[in-house]
Write an enzyme that holds these catalytic residues in place. Sequence first.
Site, PDB file in Angstrom:
ATOM      1  N   GLY A  25      15.513  13.375 -45.156  1.00 55.61           N
ATOM      2  CA  GLY A  25      15.026  14.788 -45.227  1.00 55.61           C
ATOM      3  C   GLY A  25      14.027  15.268 -44.256  1.00 55.61           C
ATOM      4  O   GLY A  25      14.083  14.721 -42.945  1.00 55.61           O
ATOM      5  N   GLY A  26      13.022  15.964 -44.372  1.00 54.47           N
ATOM      6  CA  GLY A  26      12.084  16.419 -43.437  1.00 54.47           C
ATOM      7  C   GLY A  26      11.477  15.102 -42.667  1.00 54.47           C
ATOM      8  O   GLY A  26      11.151  14.897 -41.531  1.00 54.47           O
ATOM      9  N   GLY A  28      12.455  11.690 -43.094  1.00 54.13           N
ATOM     10  CA  GLY A  28      13.420  10.731 -42.427  1.00 54.13           C
ATOM     11  C   GLY A  28      14.186  11.323 -41.172  1.00 54.13           C
ATOM     12  O   GLY A  28      14.040  10.613 -40.347  1.00 54.13           O
ATOM     13  N   LEU A 187      -2.680   8.817 -41.579  1.00 55.36           N
ATOM     14  CA  LEU A 187      -4.084   8.372 -41.568  1.00 55.36           C
ATOM     15  C   LEU A 187      -4.171   6.780 -41.855  1.00 55.36           C
ATOM     16  O   LEU A 187      -3.452   6.453 -43.071  1.00 55.36           O
ATOM     17  CB  LEU A 187      -5.089   9.021 -42.580  1.00 55.36           C
ATOM     18  CG  LEU A 187      -5.052  10.457 -42.151  1.00 55.36           C
ATOM     19  CD1 LEU A 187      -6.094  11.254 -43.098  1.00 55.36           C
ATOM     20  CD2 LEU A 187      -5.898  10.628 -41.019  1.00 55.36           C
ATOM     21  N   LYS A 256      -1.080   9.104 -55.770  1.00 56.63           N
ATOM     22  CA  LYS A 256      -2.073   8.502 -54.578  1.00 56.63           C
ATOM     23  C   LYS A 256      -3.229   7.888 -55.139  1.00 56.63           C
ATOM     24  O   LYS A 256      -3.536   6.656 -54.752  1.00 56.63           O
ATOM     25  CB  LYS A 256      -2.567   9.554 -53.562  1.00 56.63           C
ATOM     26  CG  LYS A 256      -1.380  10.364 -52.618  1.00 56.63           C
ATOM     27  CD  LYS A 256      -1.725  11.351 -51.931  1.00 56.63           C
ATOM     28  CE  LYS A 256      -0.473  11.701 -51.228  1.00 56.63           C
ATOM     29  NZ  LYS A 256      -0.878  13.243 -50.701  1.00 56.63           N
ATOM     30  N   GLY A 373       2.582  16.456 -43.173  1.00 57.14           N
ATOM     31  CA  GLY A 373       3.423  16.996 -42.557  1.00 57.14           C
ATOM     32  C   GLY A 373       4.503  15.970 -41.973  1.00 57.14           C
ATOM     33  O   GLY A 373       4.190  14.871 -41.930  1.00 57.14           O
TER      34      GLY A 373
HETATM   35  N1  LIG Z   1       5.958  15.678 -46.153  1.00 58.22           N
HETATM   36  C1  LIG Z   1       4.866  15.067 -45.953  1.00 58.22           C
HETATM   37  O1  LIG Z   1       3.826  15.539 -45.517  1.00 58.22           O
HETATM   38  C2  LIG Z   1       4.800  13.821 -46.773  1.00 58.22           C
HETATM   39  C3  LIG Z   1       5.825  13.232 -47.473  1.00 58.22           C
HETATM   40  N2  LIG Z   1       5.668  11.901 -47.850  1.00 58.22           N
HETATM   41  C4  LIG Z   1       6.519  11.226 -48.822  1.00 58.22           C
HETATM   42  O2  LIG Z   1       7.874  11.315 -48.034  1.00 58.22           O
HETATM   43  C5  LIG Z   1       8.954  11.508 -48.755  1.00 58.22           C
HETATM   44  C6  LIG Z   1       9.974  12.263 -48.050  1.00 58.22           C
HETATM   45  O3  LIG Z   1       9.615  13.680 -48.060  1.00 58.22           O
HETATM   46  P1  LIG Z   1      10.396  14.724 -47.512  1.00 58.22           P
HETATM   47  O4  LIG Z   1      11.211  14.262 -46.102  1.00 58.22           O
HETATM   48  O5  LIG Z   1       9.612  15.948 -47.330  1.00 58.22           O
HETATM   49  O6  LIG Z   1      11.551  15.001 -48.648  1.00 58.22           O
HETATM   50  P2  LIG Z   1      12.831  15.776 -48.470  1.00 58.22           P
HETATM   51  O7  LIG Z   1      13.340  16.202 -49.823  1.00 58.22           O
HETATM   52  O8  LIG Z   1      12.851  16.427 -47.508  1.00 58.22           O
HETATM   53  O9  LIG Z   1      14.011  14.508 -48.246  1.00 58.22           O
HETATM   54  C7  LIG Z   1      14.035  13.500 -49.299  1.00 58.22           C
HETATM   55  C8  LIG Z   1      15.477  12.849 -48.818  1.00 58.22           C
HETATM   56  O10 LIG Z   1      15.749  11.528 -49.817  1.00 58.22           O
HETATM   57  C9  LIG Z   1      17.009  11.701 -50.091  1.00 58.22           C
HETATM   58  N3  LIG Z   1      17.233  11.174 -51.185  1.00 58.22           N
HETATM   59  C10 LIG Z   1      17.216  11.673 -52.352  1.00 58.22           C
HETATM   60  N4  LIG Z   1      17.399  10.861 -53.408  1.00 58.22           N
HETATM   61  C11 LIG Z   1      17.757   9.486 -52.818  1.00 58.22           C
HETATM   62  C12 LIG Z   1      18.155   8.130 -53.371  1.00 58.22           C
HETATM   63  N5  LIG Z   1      18.570   7.874 -54.477  1.00 58.22           N
HETATM   64  N6  LIG Z   1      18.541   7.249 -52.244  1.00 58.22           N
HETATM   65  C13 LIG Z   1      18.480   7.815 -50.830  1.00 58.22           C
HETATM   66  N7  LIG Z   1      17.978   8.971 -50.458  1.00 58.22           N
HETATM   67  C14 LIG Z   1      17.722   9.744 -51.472  1.00 58.22           C
HETATM   68  C15 LIG Z   1      17.502  13.187 -50.020  1.00 58.22           C
HETATM   69  O11 LIG Z   1      18.978  13.399 -49.796  1.00 58.22           O
HETATM   70  P3  LIG Z   1      19.688  14.766 -49.781  1.00 58.22           P
HETATM   71  O12 LIG Z   1      19.459  15.179 -48.490  1.00 58.22           O
HETATM   72  O13 LIG Z   1      21.118  14.378 -50.105  1.00 58.22           O
HETATM   73  O14 LIG Z   1      18.997  15.475 -50.839  1.00 58.22           O
HETATM   74  C16 LIG Z   1      16.726  13.717 -48.943  1.00 58.22           C
HETATM   75  O15 LIG Z   1      17.500  13.423 -47.594  1.00 58.22           O
HETATM   76  C17 LIG Z   1       8.403  11.857 -50.191  1.00 58.22           C
HETATM   77  O16 LIG Z   1       8.526  10.866 -51.004  1.00 58.22           O
HETATM   78  C18 LIG Z   1       7.028  12.343 -50.022  1.00 58.22           C
HETATM   79  O17 LIG Z   1       6.119  12.129 -51.060  1.00 58.22           O
HETATM   80  C19 LIG Z   1       4.606  11.122 -47.759  1.00 58.22           C
HETATM   81  C20 LIG Z   1       3.378  11.435 -46.975  1.00 58.22           C
HETATM   82  C21 LIG Z   1       3.473  12.721 -46.472  1.00 58.22           C
HETATM   83  N1  LIG Z   2       3.023  16.561 -50.685  1.00 59.11           N
HETATM   84  C1  LIG Z   2       1.961  15.850 -50.015  1.00 59.11           C
HETATM   85  C2  LIG Z   2       2.539  15.107 -48.767  1.00 59.11           C
HETATM   86  C3  LIG Z   2       2.195  13.730 -48.574  1.00 59.11           C
HETATM   87  O1  LIG Z   2       1.932  12.937 -49.413  1.00 59.11           O
HETATM   88  C4  LIG Z   2       0.804  16.379 -49.656  1.00 59.11           C
HETATM   89  O2  LIG Z   2       0.899  17.686 -49.676  1.00 59.11           O
HETATM   90  O3  LIG Z   2      -0.185  15.609 -49.283  1.00 59.11           O
END
Ligand SMILES: NC(=O)C1=CN([C@@H]2O[C@H](COP(=O)(O)OP(=O)(O)OC[C@H]3O[C@@H](n4cnc5c(N)ncnc54)[C@H](OP(=O)(O)O)[C@@H]3O)[C@@H](O)[C@H]2O)C=CC1
Ligand SMILES: N[C@@H](CC=O)C(=O)O
Length: 393
Positions: A25-26, A28, A187, A256, A373
């Site tokens: 997702g975002g 990855g 961080l 967290k 982010g």
């Molecule tokens: N955004 C931020 O600022 C921060 C995010 N994080 C963490 O990073 C992680 C990802 O966030 P974000 O990218 O925003 O989330 P998204 O919802 O954008 O992406 C999540 C991804 O995980 C996939 N997914 C869901 N279930 C599974 C599974 N069982 N096995 C493998 N893949 C799976 C989804 O698949 P599909 O595309 O098919 O739905 C999607 O591609 C979260 O845990 C978040 O807490 C941590 C720190 C900061």
């Molecule tokens: N949703 C979280 C993303 C990072 O963990 C946040 O807003 O801090």
Amino acid sequence: MSADRRKPSEDNMTKNINVVLMGCGGVGKQLIQHIINSRSLHSKLGLHLRVVGVCDSTSFLVLPHVSDSKSEFNDSLLLEICRVKSSGLSLSTISNARSGECQIFTKKESTDKILDTAKLLGRSTGLAFIDCSASSETIGILTKVVDFGCCAVLANKKPLTSSLEDYEKLFSHPRRIRHESTVGAGLPVIASINRILTSGDPIHRVIGSLSGTLGYVMSEVEGGKPLSEVVRAAKGLGYTEPDPRDDLGGMDVARKALILARLLGWRINLDSIKVESLYPDEMDPDKMSVEDFLSSGLPSLDDDIRKRFGVASSNGNVLRYVCSIEGSSCQVGIKELPKDSPLGRLKGSDNVLEVYSRCYNELPLVIQGAGAGNDTTAAGVLADILDLQDLFP
Ligand SMILES: NC(=O)C1=CN([C@@H]2O[C@H](COP(=O)(O)OP(=O)(O)OC[C@H]3O[C@@H](n4cnc5c(N)ncnc54)[C@H](OP(=O)(O)O)[C@@H]3O)[C@@H](O)[C@H]2O)C=CC1
Ligand SMILES: N[C@@H](CC=O)C(=O)O
């Protein structure tokens, strides 16, 4: 030379770090971009990140022959994965067009195939599982692959905040697990705390603002914008969890807090943490969809929040969502604080953490900066992956 043969493997001095990416997702997708953009830098360091598999919620895409060290997901395939996921499609749509380069497995087949890959590479060439999902489903996989000699890098907090049994399994080989981005995004929170603890300097208090979303929400609402508008903007900026109620309900900060408390040696679970929610129970995920929450639930909260901010402001204060771990108490919730305090001065999605120990007693160690982010989070994940390099042959 075929498209999946890369030049760096011809250089015997280059070390491959093999990875399987879980979640595209975002964060990855941004990680994939960072990997591609850093190719020449990594090459100068004698390293190459070799992606052997990627999965989303429904599929697992993997090399036909993972043991062939000369094959990998080349950058053109990685960019296509990003394009497909940005269009909201499943990874399975890629397999037909590029069937020679990868094999596709459905969700039902995925777990076995992932574990086969882990068994094949874990103890031979090494393999790191990168969890950029927001799912609890990865816990079962991660706890098994570490036993097959694999490493794990997590942005996902859920595997670290389930049962203590799972937590201990994951850390049964502590050198093989990195999770810097689970607290404070990019961080250096986990690394700093680990350094303090391993030097024998006990930490007795941690306090901070650890939600990029809630930090952004608090400072924008303080500036006069309605809560509902600000939350939608935070989602668009990639700060929120897939369901923003994880942020607004305090559970993301509670996770967290639990990660930090467990790092300090506290043997507690999520239900030991006192959590304050910004939305009422009738808007819980089992009662309302994300779309309804954003379109009708949230706007009904605008007035109350505005009034709450008005009261704080008339006292010369601001509201901040604070995480505190001290004595035997671990809690997260809203606090009214002086505008001119370290937490009160915080703006936008910045996080701040104050750490008090014997060495940092009167004056704490302060870690501050962008706390959410996709860019900074994925950069934190990439730094963690590189940090594993000594575990790869
Ligand atoms: N955004 C931020 O600022 C921060 C995010 N994080 C963490 O990073 C992680 C990802 O966030 P974000 O990218 O925003 O989330 P998204 O919802 O954008 O992406 C999540 C991804 O995980 C996939 N997914 C869901 N279930 C599974 C599974 N069982 N096995 C493998 N893949 C799976 C989804 O698949 P599909 O595309 O098919 O739905 C999607 O591609 C979260 O845990 C978040 O807490 C941590 C720190 C900061
Ligand atoms: N949703 C979280 C993303 C990072 O963990 C946040 O807003 O801090």
